[in-house]
Design an enzyme around this catalytic site. Structure first.
Site, PDB file in Angstrom:
ATOM      1  N   CYS A   1       0.817  -1.205   0.000  1.00 39.94           N
ATOM      2  CA  CYS A   1       0.000   0.000   0.000  1.00 39.94           C
ATOM      3  C   CYS A   1       0.850   1.252   0.000  1.00 39.94           C
ATOM      4  CB  CYS A   1      -0.893   0.011   1.228  1.00 39.94           C
ATOM      5  SG  CYS A   1      -1.897  -1.465   1.365  1.00 39.94           S
TER       6      CYS A   1
ATOM      7  N   TYR B   1      12.637  -3.963  -5.797  1.00 42.21           N
ATOM      8  CA  TYR B   1      11.523  -3.862  -6.734  1.00 42.21           C
ATOM      9  C   TYR B   1      10.494  -2.799  -6.388  1.00 42.21           C
ATOM     10  CZ  TYR B   1       7.090  -4.921  -8.989  1.00 42.21           C
ATOM     11  OH  TYR B   1       5.909  -4.819  -9.678  1.00 42.21           O
TER      12      TYR B   1
ATOM     13  N   GLY C   1      -0.096   0.189  -4.948  1.00 40.77           N
ATOM     14  CA  GLY C   1      -1.385  -0.455  -4.790  1.00 40.77           C
ATOM     15  C   GLY C   1      -2.347   0.038  -5.848  1.00 40.77           C
TER      16      GLY C   1
ATOM     17  N   ASN D   1      -0.024   1.160   5.888  1.00 45.18           N
ATOM     18  CA  ASN D   1       0.820   0.413   4.956  1.00 45.18           C
ATOM     19  C   ASN D   1       1.643  -0.577   5.766  1.00 45.18           C
ATOM     20  OD1 ASN D   1       3.888   1.133   3.114  1.00 45.18           O
ATOM     21  ND2 ASN D   1       2.441  -0.523   2.831  1.00 45.18           N
ATOM     22  N   GLY D   2       1.585  -1.833   5.367  1.00 44.11           N
ATOM     23  CA  GLY D   2       2.315  -2.871   6.093  1.00 44.11           C
ATOM     24  C   GLY D   2       1.373  -4.005   6.434  1.00 44.11           C
TER      25      GLY D   2
HETATM   26  P1  AMP Z   1       6.803 -13.978 -11.902  1.00 38.74           P
HETATM   27  O1  AMP Z   1       6.223 -14.153 -13.255  1.00 38.74           O
HETATM   28  O2  AMP Z   1       5.803 -14.383 -10.851  1.00 38.74           O
HETATM   29  O3  AMP Z   1       8.128 -14.625 -11.720  1.00 38.74           O
HETATM   30  O4  AMP Z   1       6.975 -12.415 -11.662  1.00 38.74           O
HETATM   31  C1  AMP Z   1       8.211 -11.808 -11.812  1.00 38.74           C
HETATM   32  C2  AMP Z   1       7.999 -10.372 -12.155  1.00 38.74           C
HETATM   33  O5  AMP Z   1       7.120  -9.761 -11.187  1.00 38.74           O
HETATM   34  C3  AMP Z   1       9.290  -9.588 -12.147  1.00 38.74           C
HETATM   35  O6  AMP Z   1       9.384  -8.936 -13.394  1.00 38.74           O
HETATM   36  C4  AMP Z   1       9.150  -8.601 -11.020  1.00 38.74           C
HETATM   37  O7  AMP Z   1       9.563  -7.315 -11.445  1.00 38.74           O
HETATM   38  C5  AMP Z   1       7.688  -8.578 -10.697  1.00 38.74           C
HETATM   39  N1  AMP Z   1       7.422  -8.571  -9.252  1.00 38.74           N
HETATM   40  C6  AMP Z   1       8.168  -9.018  -8.255  1.00 38.74           C
HETATM   41  N2  AMP Z   1       7.555  -8.846  -7.056  1.00 38.74           N
HETATM   42  C7  AMP Z   1       6.383  -8.258  -7.308  1.00 38.74           C
HETATM   43  C8  AMP Z   1       5.291  -7.808  -6.504  1.00 38.74           C
HETATM   44  N3  AMP Z   1       5.317  -7.937  -5.181  1.00 38.74           N
HETATM   45  N4  AMP Z   1       4.238  -7.239  -7.134  1.00 38.74           N
HETATM   46  C9  AMP Z   1       4.209  -7.123  -8.449  1.00 38.74           C
HETATM   47  N5  AMP Z   1       5.197  -7.528  -9.269  1.00 38.74           N
HETATM   48  C10 AMP Z   1       6.265  -8.100  -8.728  1.00 38.74           C
END
Ligand code: AMP
Length: 489
Positions: A21, A261, A47, A121-122
């Site tokens: 969030c 990220y 979010g 947030n958290g």
């Molecule tokens: P995946 O297909 O599940 O391996 O997603 C990997 C991708 O999701 C990477 O390109 C990351 O930049 C992105 N990513 C990693 N963590 C998150 C997150 N918490 N929320 C949204 N995207 C994420």
């Protein structure tokens, strides 16, 4: 903030929670809700499910909240109803049933001392236990969100002043929280003693602003003053800003994944510019995982800064843009169905054939979660004519879910938790796959030769949870017993 009580069975309750969030607070500005709106706009990446603002005009509180992106939720007429010189706002992300409107924040209540609004947030780690206790005493919860627990604890406190009631309440909760409160008296901001999530203080035209990330200040031309310190509570009223440190000091556990990220690269969090850290992650990655190739390309946008760092540290590699992102498509990660997610990657990214044809390509991304994105991307790059595809990840393998407020799937869905490096490489169909080490990640975060990450939480990469996981579900998952986990060195 999470919304998962009772919606899943067994371990899945907490394993499945997804919450990430953004919060903002404004005090002492004639256009408080507009600043809150713009702040939320720049925190949209934190979010995308729902958004809300509460304002106070000296007499009455005004609340507008709905499911949707900030720009969809706040029409001109909605914003015009949010009168007053103080406001708080919230961007929310949650899945599966948690998307009901009653879970959308800010939470607004009337209690013994007047009206109170709160945004969180958290994620709290003892909320189920506290909720059961409160319900046993007759509390009637309006939502399935863990954040509401804090409101009930405040309402139950016997202290005569809000600020002391907040302290009373927060002394009982465990977990990660950055909270902003709005009352008749002013604005309150609190960061948990571990400092898990970021929260910063800015000044704007004589008024104050609080925001999850400093990128919100840039948009509203606020001046960054400082971070709310871990365990600090700031109270902003007509008299100015007062600071309190009511909680026992503890070791810091700032979320390293914010650097990897989650935060925007144009923000400064935990006193470090995110962009520089991300570039250093890429440099460390190149140092640790160099491979013979022709070009290095990022996965846009998540891998851009790291790929630039990788290229800087690899004199023989040319930096290229080999993938183009369609910016008008939401994040694939938030799509609930596997089928949609597969489709989503194609919608979102396309390969630049003339860049990739006949090349040995290093492709850099920030993280692999399920592996779905990586697999699609590698296939896309190969289909565009690349001779070799080497996937490089600027963080260590994600092996454990986050219980402190980052959206991660359950352990079974984390490809690195269930597959070896070689199995993952095969799954994503790359010629080679390499991750950054935990030590390399902390070298990049600190910008110094070596550090073990003393001030950070890296539970998603190490499986070591620095904040106690109190709820019954965590016990069921065996997360109290951490002796089997590898010790970092
Ligand atoms: P995946 O297909 O599940 O391996 O997603 C990997 C991708 O999701 C990477 O390109 C990351 O930049 C992105 N990513 C990693 N963590 C998150 C997150 N918490 N929320 C949204 N995207 C994420």
């Amino acid at each position: 903030m999470a919304g998962a009580f009772g919606r899943y069975k067994g371990d899945a309750v907490f394993d499945k929670m997804r919450e990430s969030c953004g919060v903002v607070g404004v005090f002492g500005h004639p256009e408080a809700s507009k600043l809150a709106y713009l702040g939320l706009y720049s925190l949209q990446h934190r979010g995308q499910e729902a958004s809300g603002i509460v304002s106070f005009d000296g007499t009455a509180f005004h609340l507008e909240k709905a499911i949707g992106l900030v720009s969809d939720v706040f029409s001109k007429s909605r914003l015009s109803r949010l009168r007053g010189s103080s406001a708080i706002g919230h961007n929310r992300y949650s899945t599966a049933g948690g998307s009901a409107l009653e879970n959308v924040q800010p939470i607004m209540v009337n209690y013994a001392l007047g009206s109170l609004a709160m945004a969180h947030n958290g994620n709290l780690t003892n909320a189920t236990v506290l909720r059961a206790e409160l319900e046993a005493y007759g509390a009637i919860f309006q939502s399935t969100s863990d954040s509401e627990t804090v409101i009930h604890l405040i309402a139950h406190s016997r202290q005569p002043y809000l600020i002391d009631r907040i302290v009373d309440a927060l002394k009982r909760v465990q977990g990660a929280y950055c909270l902003v409160f709005l009352s008749n008296d002013g604005l309150v901001g609190v960061r948990d003693p571990y400092g898990v999530r970021p929260l910063s203080i800015g000044k704007v035209q004589g008024g104050y602003v609080l925001a999850s990330e400093t990128c919100a200040f840039d948009l509203i031309e606020a001046e960054y003053i400082r971070d709310v310190e871990p365990g600090e509570m700031v109270q902003i009223t007509n008299k100015g800003l007062a600071s309190f440190k009511p909680f026992a000091k503890t070791a810091l556990a700032q979320c390293v994944f914010e650097f990897v990220y989650f935060s925007r690269p144009d923000s400064t969090i935990f006193s470090r510019p995110v962009y520089s850290v991300r570039k250093r992650l890429g440099r460390e990655l190149a140092r640790e995982t160099a491979v013979e190739a022709d070009i290095v390309i990022p996965v846009p946008d998540s891998g851009v800064a790291a790929a630039l760092g990788y290229a800087e540290a690899s004199p023989s590699l040319r930096y290229e843009t080999g993938l183009i992102r369609n910016h008008y498509v939401g994040r694939t990660f938030i799509e609930p169905e596997q089928s949609i997610r597969h489709f989503g990657v194609k919608v979102k990214l396309n390969a630049v054939k003339e860049v990739l044809r006949g090349k040995r390509v290093v492709v850099v991304d920030d993280s692999i979660v399920r592996g779905t994105t990586g697999r699609k991307i590698v296939k896309m790059i190969r289909a565009a004519g690349a001779k070799e595809v080497h996937m490089r990840i600027s963080s260590p393998p994600i092996i454990s879910p986050c219980f402190y407020g980052i959206d991660t799937p359950n352990r079974q869905e984390l490809v690195a938790a269930t597959h070896s490096l070689e199995e993952t490489r095969k799954y994503i169909t790359a010629d080679s796959l390499a991750y950054l080490s935990i030590e390399g990640m902390f070298r990049a975060v600190y910008g110094t030769a070596s550090d073990k990450g003393t001030h950070f939480c890296s539970a998603c990469f190490s499986g070591r949870y620095p904040i106690p996981l109190h709820d019954e579900k965590h016990v069921q998952m065996g997360l109290f017993d951490q002796t089997h986990l590898p010790v970092l060195n």
